[in-house]
Motif scaffolding. Structure first.
Motif, PDB file in Angstrom:
ATOM      1  N   ASP A  23       0.793  -1.224   0.000  1.00  9.93           N
ATOM      2  CA  ASP A  23       0.000   0.000   0.000  1.00  9.93           C
ATOM      3  C   ASP A  23       0.829   1.279   0.000  1.00  9.93           C
ATOM      4  OD1 ASP A  23      -2.343   1.470  -0.065  1.00  9.93           O
ATOM      5  OD2 ASP A  23      -2.551   1.515   2.121  1.00  9.93           O
ATOM      6  N   GLY A  53     -10.785   6.363  -1.971  1.00 14.05           N
ATOM      7  CA  GLY A  53     -10.684   5.414  -0.881  1.00 14.05           C
ATOM      8  C   GLY A  53      -9.716   5.911   0.181  1.00 14.05           C
ATOM      9  N   LEU A  55      -7.195   4.106   1.494  1.00 14.74           N
ATOM     10  CA  LEU A  55      -5.885   3.462   1.446  1.00 14.74           C
ATOM     11  C   LEU A  55      -4.811   4.466   1.020  1.00 14.74           C
ATOM     12  CD1 LEU A  55      -6.878   0.076  -0.200  1.00 14.74           C
ATOM     13  CD2 LEU A  55      -6.524   0.559   2.227  1.00 14.74           C
ATOM     14  N   ALA A  76     -14.059   4.918   2.811  1.00 19.73           N
ATOM     15  CA  ALA A  76     -13.456   3.585   2.857  1.00 19.73           C
ATOM     16  C   ALA A  76     -14.240   2.551   2.056  1.00 19.73           C
ATOM     17  CB  ALA A  76     -13.315   3.122   4.298  1.00 19.73           C
ATOM     18  N   ASN A  79     -12.393   1.177  -0.864  1.00 17.58           N
ATOM     19  CA  ASN A  79     -11.161   0.422  -0.642  1.00 17.58           C
ATOM     20  C   ASN A  79     -11.203  -0.940  -1.330  1.00 17.58           C
ATOM     21  OD1 ASN A  79     -10.314   2.554   0.887  1.00 17.58           O
ATOM     22  ND2 ASN A  79     -10.293   1.456   2.844  1.00 17.58           N
TER      23      ASN A  79
END
Length: 216
Positions: A23, A53, A55, A76, A79
């Protein structure tokens, strides 16, 4: 008419063996995102709404893209699915070895099918993932509004599954060619949501940028 523009994040750490290691964007991923931002400002921006998102690779992609015309909102529900843990669960259940580039299409189809059947599970169930992506599609696809979403390939594939009524195997196949920083479009009409573009990379189509068209 409205339009939903979906963008997959830039190239991440493809050598990683877990989600935390994966990530973050590579140097090329940052450059892909900068080129994409320049192209969108010329051809598409500004957007009425910009969603990303939560991430790190999503947020880094949007930051490198620059101003898209609206204050970014983090959600989220955009994600990615929990692919690393799903792969490990699938291997433990079936005694299979890790996937290789040569067997990836077969592998991802098997993993997605087992997940849908609730034979394996990562950090969330298939039903939970399917539900949150469908919810985001409803929220983001609005007639008369142009919305940008920075997300991941699994989310894009699941939205396509909803739009095209794909079975799980065809959805899995759709995930394989999705490029980093690719553009996917949904035409939003009062009576329908229509997939109108898939996996475009116009910002990478010049000869000096062909090396930057990556899937991993």
């Amino acid at each position: 008419m409205g339009e939903l523009v979906l963008v997959r994040h830039g190239q991440a750490n493809s050598a990683a063996q877990d989600e935390d290691g994966y990530d973050r964007l590579s140097d090329l991923g940052h450059q892909q995102a900068r080129w994409l931002g320049d192209w969108l400002r010329t051809h598409d921006a500004p957007f009425d709404r910009v969603l990303t998102g939560s991430l790190r690779r999503h947020r880094e992609t949007l930051a490198a893209m620059g101003d898209m015309g609206a204050q970014p909102e983090v959600d989220a529900r955009l994600n990615e699915l929990d692919y690393f843990n799903l792969t490990q669960a699938h291997a433990a259940r079936n005694g299979t070895s890790p996937t290789t580039p040569e067997n990836f299409v077969h592998h991802i189809t098997d993993v997605m099918t087992a997940w849908q059947r609730a034979e394996i599970q990562g950090n969330e169930s298939y039903l939970s993932f399917e539900s949150r992506v469908a919810e985001m599609l409803t929220i983001a696809a609005r007639p008369g509004r142009r919305v940008l979403c920075v997300t991941s390939g699994g989310v894009i594939g699941m939205m396509a599954r909803h739009l095209l009524d794909l079975d799980i195997a065809r959805m899995a196949h759709l995930l394989v060619p999705i490029r980093n920083c690719s553009i996917h479009r949904v035409m939003v009409l009062p009576e329908a949501q229509i997939l109108s573009g898939f996996n475009a990379t116009p910002h990478l189509d010049t000869p000096d940028r062909l090396h930057a068209r990556t899937e991993y």
